[in-house]
Every structure is written in structure tokens, then in C-alpha cells.
Design a protein around this motif. Structure first.
Motif, PDB file in Angstrom:
ATOM      1  N   GLY A 397       7.861   1.847  -1.941  1.00 47.97           N
ATOM      2  CA  GLY A 397       6.647   1.932  -1.259  1.00 47.97           C
ATOM      3  C   GLY A 397       5.418   2.563  -1.887  1.00 47.97           C
ATOM      4  O   GLY A 397       4.213   2.122  -2.138  1.00 47.97           O
ATOM      5  N   ILE A 398       5.812   3.696  -2.381  1.00 47.47           N
ATOM      6  CA  ILE A 398       4.644   4.555  -3.401  1.00 47.47           C
ATOM      7  C   ILE A 398       4.262   3.587  -4.503  1.00 47.47           C
ATOM      8  O   ILE A 398       3.108   3.531  -4.992  1.00 47.47           O
ATOM      9  CB  ILE A 398       5.341   5.833  -3.777  1.00 47.47           C
ATOM     10  N   VAL A 399       5.462   2.887  -5.188  1.00 47.03           N
ATOM     11  CA  VAL A 399       4.848   2.223  -6.411  1.00 47.03           C
ATOM     12  C   VAL A 399       3.982   1.046  -5.896  1.00 47.03           C
ATOM     13  O   VAL A 399       3.030   0.717  -6.605  1.00 47.03           O
ATOM     14  CB  VAL A 399       6.311   1.666  -7.238  1.00 47.03           C
ATOM     15  N   GLY A 400       4.438   0.495  -4.989  1.00 49.59           N
ATOM     16  CA  GLY A 400       3.809  -0.686  -4.481  1.00 49.59           C
ATOM     17  C   GLY A 400       2.430  -0.500  -3.881  1.00 49.59           C
ATOM     18  O   GLY A 400       1.509  -1.363  -4.134  1.00 49.59           O
ATOM     19  N   ILE A 401       2.097   0.819  -3.780  1.00 48.23           N
ATOM     20  CA  ILE A 401       0.744   1.200  -3.258  1.00 48.23           C
ATOM     21  C   ILE A 401       0.050   1.959  -4.226  1.00 48.23           C
ATOM     22  O   ILE A 401      -1.085   1.541  -4.859  1.00 48.23           O
ATOM     23  CB  ILE A 401       0.786   1.855  -1.938  1.00 48.23           C
ATOM     24  N   SER A 402       0.615   2.809  -5.096  1.00 51.39           N
ATOM     25  CA  SER A 402       0.008   3.690  -5.939  1.00 51.39           C
ATOM     26  C   SER A 402       0.002   3.030  -7.212  1.00 51.39           C
ATOM     27  O   SER A 402      -1.192   3.160  -8.082  1.00 51.39           O
ATOM     28  CB  SER A 402       0.783   5.104  -6.378  1.00 51.39           C
ATOM     29  N   VAL A 403       0.688   1.974  -7.680  1.00 47.11           N
ATOM     30  CA  VAL A 403       0.347   1.003  -8.832  1.00 47.11           C
ATOM     31  C   VAL A 403      -0.148  -0.075  -8.559  1.00 47.11           C
ATOM     32  O   VAL A 403      -1.106  -0.510  -9.391  1.00 47.11           O
ATOM     33  CB  VAL A 403       2.040   0.937  -9.577  1.00 47.11           C
ATOM     34  N   CYS A 404       0.330  -0.956  -7.606  1.00 53.73           N
ATOM     35  CA  CYS A 404      -0.221  -2.376  -7.594  1.00 53.73           C
ATOM     36  C   CYS A 404      -1.425  -2.339  -6.616  1.00 53.73           C
ATOM     37  O   CYS A 404      -2.264  -3.259  -7.020  1.00 53.73           O
ATOM     38  CB  CYS A 404       1.082  -3.144  -6.468  1.00 53.73           C
ATOM     39  N   ALA A 405      -1.589  -1.466  -5.587  1.00 45.72           N
ATOM     40  CA  ALA A 405      -2.782  -1.509  -4.914  1.00 45.72           C
ATOM     41  C   ALA A 405      -4.111  -1.210  -5.839  1.00 45.72           C
ATOM     42  O   ALA A 405      -5.087  -1.963  -5.627  1.00 45.72           O
ATOM     43  CB  ALA A 405      -2.853  -0.398  -3.580  1.00 45.72           C
ATOM     44  N   PRO A 406      -4.135  -0.356  -6.712  1.00 47.11           N
ATOM     45  CA  PRO A 406      -5.455  -0.297  -7.535  1.00 47.11           C
ATOM     46  C   PRO A 406      -5.674  -1.449  -8.474  1.00 47.11           C
ATOM     47  O   PRO A 406      -6.709  -1.780  -8.767  1.00 47.11           O
ATOM     48  CB  PRO A 406      -4.868   0.920  -8.614  1.00 47.11           C
ATOM     49  N   ALA A 407      -4.391  -2.115  -8.844  1.00 47.65           N
ATOM     50  CA  ALA A 407      -4.645  -3.419  -9.396  1.00 47.65           C
ATOM     51  C   ALA A 407      -5.303  -4.469  -8.869  1.00 47.65           C
ATOM     52  O   ALA A 407      -6.081  -5.068  -9.321  1.00 47.65           O
ATOM     53  CB  ALA A 407      -3.187  -3.803 -10.037  1.00 47.65           C
ATOM     54  N   LEU A 408      -4.782  -4.435  -7.462  1.00 45.43           N
ATOM     55  CA  LEU A 408      -5.533  -5.557  -6.570  1.00 45.43           C
ATOM     56  C   LEU A 408      -6.629  -5.372  -6.374  1.00 45.43           C
ATOM     57  O   LEU A 408      -7.595  -5.853  -6.138  1.00 45.43           O
ATOM     58  CB  LEU A 408      -4.475  -5.446  -5.286  1.00 45.43           C
ATOM     59  N   LEU A 409      -7.033  -3.899  -6.115  1.00 44.03           N
ATOM     60  CA  LEU A 409      -8.472  -3.433  -5.903  1.00 44.03           C
ATOM     61  C   LEU A 409      -9.434  -3.794  -6.690  1.00 44.03           C
ATOM     62  O   LEU A 409     -10.712  -3.926  -6.718  1.00 44.03           O
ATOM     63  CB  LEU A 409      -8.463  -1.799  -5.708  1.00 44.03           C
ATOM     64  N   GLY A 410      -9.043  -4.008  -8.119  1.00 47.79           N
ATOM     65  CA  GLY A 410      -9.872  -4.555  -9.105  1.00 47.79           C
ATOM     66  C   GLY A 410     -10.365  -5.885  -9.126  1.00 47.79           C
ATOM     67  O   GLY A 410     -11.457  -6.379  -9.673  1.00 47.79           O
ATOM     68  N   VAL A 411      -9.545  -6.587  -8.272  1.00 44.13           N
ATOM     69  CA  VAL A 411      -9.804  -8.025  -8.268  1.00 44.13           C
ATOM     70  C   VAL A 411     -10.194  -8.499  -6.857  1.00 44.13           C
ATOM     71  O   VAL A 411     -10.370  -9.797  -6.499  1.00 44.13           O
ATOM     72  CB  VAL A 411      -8.889  -8.938  -8.680  1.00 44.13           C
ATOM     73  N   SER A 412     -10.165  -7.552  -6.004  1.00 45.34           N
ATOM     74  CA  SER A 412     -10.451  -7.893  -4.548  1.00 45.34           C
ATOM     75  C   SER A 412     -11.443  -6.806  -3.774  1.00 45.34           C
ATOM     76  O   SER A 412     -11.480  -5.869  -4.319  1.00 45.34           O
ATOM     77  CB  SER A 412      -9.200  -8.222  -3.882  1.00 45.34           C
ATOM     78  N   SER A 413     -11.273  -7.065  -2.426  1.00 46.58           N
ATOM     79  CA  SER A 413     -12.157  -5.802  -1.647  1.00 46.58           C
ATOM     80  C   SER A 413     -11.180  -4.972  -1.159  1.00 46.58           C
ATOM     81  O   SER A 413      -9.990  -5.118  -0.901  1.00 46.58           O
ATOM     82  CB  SER A 413     -12.992  -6.749  -0.315  1.00 46.58           C
ATOM     83  N   VAL A 414     -11.772  -3.729  -0.511  1.00 40.80           N
ATOM     84  CA  VAL A 414     -11.133  -2.806  -0.007  1.00 40.80           C
ATOM     85  C   VAL A 414     -10.296  -3.341   1.234  1.00 40.80           C
ATOM     86  O   VAL A 414      -9.180  -2.911   1.556  1.00 40.80           O
ATOM     87  CB  VAL A 414     -12.157  -1.594   0.352  1.00 40.80           C
ATOM     88  N   GLY A 415     -10.990  -4.098   2.188  1.00 39.79           N
ATOM     89  CA  GLY A 415     -10.059  -4.627   3.121  1.00 39.79           C
ATOM     90  C   GLY A 415      -9.075  -5.320   2.821  1.00 39.79           C
ATOM     91  O   GLY A 415      -8.130  -5.402   3.418  1.00 39.79           O
ATOM     92  N   TYR A 416      -9.081  -6.004   1.764  1.00 44.23           N
ATOM     93  CA  TYR A 416      -8.120  -6.808   1.240  1.00 44.23           C
ATOM     94  C   TYR A 416      -6.678  -6.086   0.791  1.00 44.23           C
ATOM     95  O   TYR A 416      -5.817  -6.318   1.292  1.00 44.23           O
ATOM     96  CB  TYR A 416      -8.638  -7.829   0.220  1.00 44.23           C
ATOM     97  N   VAL A 417      -7.200  -4.993   0.209  1.00 52.13           N
ATOM     98  CA  VAL A 417      -6.206  -4.073  -0.355  1.00 52.13           C
ATOM     99  C   VAL A 417      -5.704  -3.317   0.706  1.00 52.13           C
ATOM    100  O   VAL A 417      -4.378  -2.981   0.915  1.00 52.13           O
ATOM    101  CB  VAL A 417      -6.812  -3.184  -1.333  1.00 52.13           C
ATOM    102  N   THR A 418      -6.253  -2.919   1.828  1.00 54.41           N
ATOM    103  CA  THR A 418      -5.915  -2.309   3.017  1.00 54.41           C
ATOM    104  C   THR A 418      -4.762  -3.287   3.740  1.00 54.41           C
ATOM    105  O   THR A 418      -3.825  -2.610   4.140  1.00 54.41           O
ATOM    106  CB  THR A 418      -6.955  -1.906   3.891  1.00 54.41           C
TER     107      THR A 418
END
Length: 482
Positions: A397-418
Motif C-alpha cells: 500500500g505504501i508503495v502504491g501511494i508513496s510511489v505511484c500516487a505522485p506519478a499519477l498526480l503529475g497527469v491528473s487532478s487531486v480528486g482523481y488521485v484521492t
């Protein structure tokens, strides 16, 4: 000989650390600092020790060594590990769950579900009600205790009906306990360390706090759908022989309910009161904003400590509702220490002094440059739900959020990443295929009713069905909510 063979893992972990430190030390052009390289190498070496040794003293060692990495001072290490408020919440709720267990609340609720008239002569309805009870209790209690209670209850019922370890009806019951306990553990953050950890980490990444109520709007329906998928697997794939179930006596089972003692009633009232307090800002925020702000300012950790004090202080017939000494002995402290360690690394991943997030984002940049946000989220969620079956839930879970969420945040919105982060927090708990995925597999397999190969086969089938349903239904719904 066994001790020596196990101790070799400490040497291997040290070698892993040294090799990774040399490699990562040459990657400073990708944003990671020298201190960050040390911290990340230590984290990966710690994961190896978690797999080979467990999460108790290994977590304490990792916390201690991190203070020498240079990524942050020792006082920050302590503040972000054992000083984290969510660790306090975990300790408080674990103690309260002991009160519910010790005073018979859990057993009473379980027996109430499986002694309804609707269960009589209906084996699939029995399976449904048994697992529904399992899931409802897991929503609000520490999942390990629930799994142990329901495994014991299942074994007692199966023995009384004459079912053996070879019967598919027995296997269905044990598979169900494993699967439903895990999804129930992810469905709410109440008393569940991993979802709390994920939500805390997600807030660090996005800057937005996810309310527990909104989380449960996704988690509880997804868990109910999982229960439905479980029943479909039983009915059309496992297809157990239910002939022996005719001997199941609902009225006899009803005798096991009994009346809830005064201690049980007080334990239940205090715990329900604590849950209501936690959810109060969401429940009254629209028409009593002042009260909601006051409750939010208090936070979630302080009320949990007060609730523990209440059940330990109230006397019934000259005895406390919960003996503090008993509760402290029954808490699984290795889990608490592991959560403190994971919280620490989650904060370290986001520290500028380490540059770890920048480095990890650079590693996944080829994906972010070639895939759309939707495809990226689909790939990340796929990895989370499958990898968690072979690695620690918390780490996945930590990798899925700490690693992947910032990458997703770069191409989408905060709501999308949430929305993505909430699904990670739920799905990372589905480590149901191997003992490496979660300790719940070992609990379910301990009586011999289900074994390694069949556990993996049927569990991965459920995981695949869950992933498809999540992407078709719950991913769009989560995006609408967040």
C-alpha cells in the motif's frame, strides 16, 4: 541448525543494504540525495527482514538505524513513528477490541447471525449469514482477533456436523473467513492500522484529508460485492456437498447467544460512542459546523485514549470492565511497532532532504509519459491487488501511494488521485493467496481445512473478479465522490 540458517538472513539483509546504497548513491542526478539513498536502501533491507524474520524487532532496528541516515534528526524519527497520532489510535482501538472480545460481545453477535430462522435447512444462507457476521464485526474490530474467533466457531460447527478437512463445505467456510476478514479489514479505517496508514500517507501526497465516512461509502459497498462474488464462487465453482448441513440445529445454536453481561454492554456502548465521535464531523458538519470544527480539533487519538480509560476505570461487581494488564498482554505489539515503522518511512519518502519521491517518480516516468491517467491508474491498481498477495499489505500500500500516487498526480487532478488512493487503501488488504500476503492466510490454514495450492487458486480467482468489478464500477464511483 535452524537458528543458524535463519540468522543468515541478517547477513543477506546487510549485503542488500550495502549493494543498494552503492547503486543509489550514484543516482543523485535523478533527485535522490545521499541521505535519501541510505534511507531507501535501509527500507528495502528492512522489507527483506520482515519477510524472513517478522515485523517486531526488525521494525525497531530499522527505526533506530534510520536516525543515523542523515535524512532527518532523531527527534523527527521518533515523532513520525511512535509519536504519530495514528499509532495511538491503533493502540487505543486494539485495547477496546480486547474488551469486546473478553466480555463476549463478538461471540454474541456472531451467534445471533447464524441462529436466524432463515438459516434452517438452507446451507448457502448459513454460509452467507456466517460470513456477513464475520464482515460486519470486522468493520469495527481488529481483524486478527475476528479471524481467530470465527475460525474457532467454524471448526466447532463443522465438527458437530461431521464435516472433515476434505469436505468442500468445510473449505468454503474457511475460504470465506479468509476472504471476508481481509476485505472487511480494508472496508473501514475503524480499528484498522493499514487503512489508517494509507489515508495518512495519501493526505501527505495530495494535501487533502479523506473523511472516514467518504472512505466507507466506497469500502463497505465494495466489501458487500466481494461477499456476493464469494457466494458465486461457492455456488458455481467450488460446489460443496451440503447434505450434512441438515443436522444443523438453529435452536441449539441460539442457546449460545445468551444475554450480554453488564461488562459487555458497557464495552459496546463505549466503543459505539467512540465511533460516533470519530464520524461526528461528517455527520453534523452541514448544520453544526462549530461542533464539527471542535471535534476535528480534538482529533481521533485523544478520544481513543479516554475510551480506554473509561472501560478500565468502570467497576462492575468489584471488577473493572477491562483489566488493563490483560489488555496490554493481549495486544499484538509487533503490529503496532510495524505500523510505527511504516508511518516513519511514509513520511521519509516525502521529505525534501531525501529526494526519494523525486527519484521514484523519475523511475516511473516512462509509464507516465506513455499512458493516459486512466490507464496509469488501472496499471497501478492491478499491481497493488496482485502484488499484495506476495508481499506485506502495508508495504504494498505504501508503495502504491508513496510511489505511484505522485506519478499519477503529475497527469491528473487531486480528486482523481484521492479516488485512486482510497482504492489502494482497500485493495492492498486483499493478501489472501499466500502466507506472504498476510497472516490471515496462516490463520485460515492452521486447521488443515484449506491448503496452499487450492488457497492460491481460488483466491487469485476472487482477486481477478474483484479487480474487474473495481475498474468497471467502483473506480468511476470513487471519481464521482472525490
Amino acid at each position: 541448525m535452524k537458528t543458524k540458517s535463519k540468522q543468515i538472513h541478517i547477513l543477506i539483509a546487510a549485503i542488500v543494504f550495502v549493494v543498494l546504497r552503492l547503486i543509489l548513491g550514484n543516482c543523485t542526478d535523478m533527485g535522490i540525495t545521499t541521505a535519501g539513498a541510505t534511507a531507501l536502501s535501509l527500507f528495502i533491507a528492512t522489507i527483506y527482514l520482515w519477510i524472513t524474520y517478522g515485523s517486531g524487532w526488525t521494525s525497531m532496528l530499522s527505526i533506530g538505524l534510520l536516525a543515523f541516515s542523515g535524512v532527518c534528526p532523531a527527534k523527527t524519527v521518533m515523532a513520525n513513528s511512535f509519536g504519530n497520532s495514528t499509532v495511538v489510535i491503533c493502540i487505543g482501538t486494539l485495547i477496546l477490541c480486547v474488551a469486546l472480545e473478553e466480555n463476549g460481545v463478538t461471540n454474541m453477535i456472531a451467534n445471533w447471525f447464524i441462529s436466524r430462522k432463515i438459516v434452517h435447512k438452507r446451507p448457502y444462507m448459513f454460509l452467507f449469514m456466517f460470513l456477513l457476521a464475520n464482515m460486519v464485526i470486522t468493520y469495527f474490530m481488529e481483524a486478527t482477533a475476528v479471524a481467530i474467533i470465527f475460525v474457532a466457531l467454524a471448526k466447532s460447527i463443522l465438527d458437530s456436523l461431521g464435516y472433515t478437512t476434505k469436505d468442500k463445505f468445510s473449505k468454503a467456510l474457511y475460504f470465506g473467513i479468509l476472504w471476508i476478514t481481509c476485505i472487511g479489514n480494508g472496508a473501514t479505517p475503524i480499528g484498522h492500522p493499514v487503512p489508517l496508514l494509507m489515508l495518512n500517507t495519501l493526505a501527505t501526497v495530495t494535501g487533502e484529508t479523506v473523511s472516514w465516512l467518504k472512505y466507507m461509502v466506497i469500502g463497505i459497498p465494495l466489501s458487500l460485492v466481494t461477499l456476493g462474488l464469494t457466494m458465486l464462487i461457492f455456488r458455481f465453482i467450488l460446489r460443496p456437498d451440503c447434505s450434512k448441513f441438515d443436522a444443523y440445529d438453529v435452536m441449539e445454536q441460539r442457546k449460545n447467544i445468551g444475554k450480554l453481561s453488564k461488562k459487555g454492554k458497557i464495552s459496546l456502548i463505549v466503543y459505539i460512542g467512540l465511533i460516533v465521535f470519530w464520524l461526528l464531523p461528517d455527520l453534523v458538519g452541514g448544520f453544526l459546523p462549530g461542533l464539527a470544527e471542535t471535534v476535528e480539533a480534538v482529533g481521533a487519538s485523544i478520544p481513543s485514549l479516554i475510551a480506554v480509560a473509561i472501560v478500565c476505570a468502570i467497576q462492575v461487581d468489584g471488577e473493572p470492565v477491562l483489566k488493563y494488564e490483560t489488555a496490554v498482554k493481549k495486544i499484538h505489539w509487533s503490529t503496532v511497532i510495524f505500523i510505527a515503522c511504516i508511518f516513519l518511512y511514509a513520511s521519509v519518502f516525502n521529505m525534501e532532504s531525501g529526494g526519494i519521491n523525486v527519484f521514484l517518480k523519475a523511475l516511473v516516468s516512462p509509464l507516465t509519459n506513455s499512458l493516459s491517467a486512466a490507464a496509469l491508474a488501472a496499471v497501478f491498481l492491478f499491481l497493488v491487488i496482485y502484488v499484495t498477495n506476495f508481499a506485506s499489505n502495508g508495504v504494498t500500500g505504501i508503495v502504491g501511494i508513496s510511489v505511484c500516487a505522485p506519478a499519477l498526480l503529475g497527469v491528473s487532478s487531486v480528486g482523481y488521485v484521492t479516488a485512486y488512493g482510497v482504492l489502494v487503501a482497500i485493495l492492498c488488504n486483499m493478501g489472501i493467496a499466500t502466507p506472504g500476503g498476510s497472516g490471515f492466510v496462516a490463520i485460515a490454514q492452521k486447521d488443515g481445512y484449506i491448503e496452499g495450492g487450492e488457497t492460491m487458486r481460488y483466491s487469485l480467482l476472487l482477486i481477478t473478479m474483484m479487480y474487474v468489478v473495481t475498474m468497471l464500477i467502483f473506480w468511476p464511483v470513487a471519481n464521482l465522490i472525490f
